[in-house]
Design a protein around this motif. Structure first.
Motif, PDB file in Angstrom:
ATOM      1  N   ARG A 187       0.234  -0.668   0.104  1.00 48.34           N
ATOM      2  CA  ARG A 187       0.059   0.133   0.055  1.00 48.34           C
ATOM      3  C   ARG A 187       0.614   1.413  -0.084  1.00 48.34           C
ATOM      4  NH1 ARG A 187      -5.009   0.778   1.941  1.00 48.34           N
ATOM      5  NH2 ARG A 187      -5.322  -1.377   2.764  1.00 48.34           N
ATOM      6  N   SER A 188       1.031   2.205  -1.128  1.00 50.19           N
ATOM      7  CA  SER A 188       1.430   2.945  -0.748  1.00 50.19           C
ATOM      8  C   SER A 188       0.955   4.308  -1.888  1.00 50.19           C
ATOM      9  CB  SER A 188       3.348   2.915  -2.045  1.00 50.19           C
ATOM     10  OG  SER A 188       2.554   1.979  -2.798  1.00 50.19           O
TER      11      SER A 188
ATOM     12  N   PHE B  93      -0.495   1.659  -5.126  1.00 50.06           N
ATOM     13  CA  PHE B  93      -0.360   1.214  -4.994  1.00 50.06           C
ATOM     14  C   PHE B  93      -1.630   1.224  -3.516  1.00 50.06           C
ATOM     15  CE2 PHE B  93       2.725  -0.877  -6.796  1.00 50.06           C
ATOM     16  CZ  PHE B  93       2.266  -1.802  -8.186  1.00 50.06           C
ATOM     17  N   ALA B  94      -3.152   0.792  -4.391  1.00 49.46           N
ATOM     18  CA  ALA B  94      -4.132   0.816  -3.023  1.00 49.46           C
ATOM     19  C   ALA B  94      -4.747   0.283  -1.779  1.00 49.46           C
ATOM     20  CB  ALA B  94      -5.897   1.023  -3.097  1.00 49.46           C
ATOM     21  N   ILE B  95      -3.546  -0.748  -1.866  1.00 55.89           N
ATOM     22  CA  ILE B  95      -3.791  -2.240  -1.358  1.00 55.89           C
ATOM     23  C   ILE B  95      -2.417  -2.895  -1.200  1.00 55.89           C
ATOM     24  CG2 ILE B  95      -6.077  -2.594  -1.291  1.00 55.89           C
ATOM     25  CD1 ILE B  95      -6.004  -4.706  -3.337  1.00 55.89           C
ATOM     26  N   ASP B  96      -1.872  -3.937  -0.208  1.00 56.12           N
ATOM     27  CA  ASP B  96      -0.695  -5.002  -0.304  1.00 56.12           C
ATOM     28  C   ASP B  96      -1.703  -6.244  -0.786  1.00 56.12           C
ATOM     29  OD1 ASP B  96       0.342  -3.096   1.462  1.00 56.12           O
ATOM     30  OD2 ASP B  96      -0.449  -3.514   3.814  1.00 56.12           O
ATOM     31  N   LYS B  97      -0.538  -6.380  -1.059  1.00 59.96           N
ATOM     32  CA  LYS B  97      -0.963  -7.875  -1.929  1.00 59.96           C
ATOM     33  C   LYS B  97       0.340  -9.189  -1.911  1.00 59.96           C
ATOM     34  CE  LYS B  97      -0.174  -9.274  -6.313  1.00 59.96           C
ATOM     35  NZ  LYS B  97      -0.005 -10.267  -6.061  1.00 59.96           N
TER      36      LYS B  97
ATOM     37  N   CYS C 120      -4.424 -10.443  -7.327  1.00 59.36           N
ATOM     38  CA  CYS C 120      -5.053  -8.930  -7.719  1.00 59.36           C
ATOM     39  C   CYS C 120      -6.560  -8.915  -7.038  1.00 59.36           C
ATOM     40  CB  CYS C 120      -4.467  -8.258  -8.141  1.00 59.36           C
ATOM     41  SG  CYS C 120      -5.224  -6.255  -7.341  1.00 59.36           S
TER      42      CYS C 120
END
Length: 281
Positions: A34-35, A38-42, A48
């Motif tokens: 997340r950054s 990118f809106a989420i952690d994966k 995804c």
């Protein structure tokens, strides 16, 4: 092996991503955090949540506004379709065993690295000033193509770093030959330089070595980058508005996608003007 004569189509056309022939490998094999990109952690190996059952992205047309700018920047250099359709013979990661899926995910970044080297080597053959090293370039091009055709098992054991080092030695010599013929005077050596946020508006960087330079958020508005070596330069959020990159070499589409620019930015023919530039004013 392709004949790399001057009458052939540019081999780099085959090193462009064809997502329709890929099993969404970049959306599964690679991790992201997340950054701002990118809106989420994966985690690596986990699909995804935006990946649909047909391996297409469910938010492809809305990636930037939904917080997935990093996806619009990434490019696999055609590795996705090679791994999907050639290395693994068209059998997707859903259809095989979990072990086979993990093997596919491990092989994908290896082939991606090889394809990036193929891009640089093919470009080196288009540079007349680099003719003294073209024999070495052709040799390494043939070797890299052979490595990329290996079996999954062989690719999993490949020391990509060692091969990259051998290729880089020839690419460095290519850079020296090409930049020596650009303009006059001493060529600026900014290799690996920390130029994050630097104010370089209108700077004369003709024939400069910017190999691996950190140009994150730098202001290169109207800068003259003709004949500059941009291999590995970090151009995230770099302002290239009205800059002249004519003849700049070893510039890749992912680098350009990460930057900001305008209709007035002059580019080499090997790359395309990013679509999001038109909305930046």
């Amino acid at each position: 092996m392709r004949d790399h004569g001057t009458t052939d189509p540019d081999p780099r056309l085959e090193l462009r991503a064809d997502c329709g022939q890929c099993f969404g490998l970049c959306c599964v094999a690679l991790p992201f955090a997340r950054s701002a990109d990118f809106a989420i952690d994966k985690d690596a190996g986990r699909p995804c949540p935006n990946l649909e059952s047909d391996f297409r992205c469910g938010i492809h047309t809305r990636l930037r506004e939904t917080g997935f700018t990093g996806c619009t920047v990434y490019d696999c250099f055609g590795a996705g379709q090679r791994v999907s359709q050639v290395t693994f013979g068209g059998v997707d990661w859903h259809s095989g065993t979990p072990e086979r899926a993990r093997q596919m995910f491990d092989v994908f970044p290896v082939v991606r690295a090889l394809h990036e080297l193929l891009w640089y080597l093919n470009e080196a053959l288009t540079l007349p000033a680099a003719r003294p090293v073209h024999d070495d370039v052709r040799r390494l091009l043939a070797t890299t193509e052979r490595l990329a055709r290996q079996t999954p098992e062989e690719l999993g054991e490949l020391d990509v770093g060692a091969h990259r080092q051998e290729v880089n030695e020839v690419l460095l010599r290519t850079s020296e030959l090409v930049r020596a013929g650009v303009g006059r005077g001493r060529k600026k050596d900014r290799r690996g330089a920390d130029l994050m946020g630097a104010r370089l508006k209108g700077a004369d960087l003709r024939g400069a070595s910017l190999r691996g330079a950190y140009l994150i958020a730098a202001d290169l508005t109207g800068a003259d980058l003709r004949g500059a070596d941009l291999i590995g330069a970090d151009l995230r959020d770099t302002d290239l508005t009205d800059a002249d990159l004519t003849g700049a070499f070893f510039l890749t589409q992912p680098q350009l996608n990460a930057a900001r620019g305008s209709a007035g930015t002059r580019l080499p023919e090997s790359v395309e003007r990013p679509g999001h530039w038109t909305s930046q004013g």
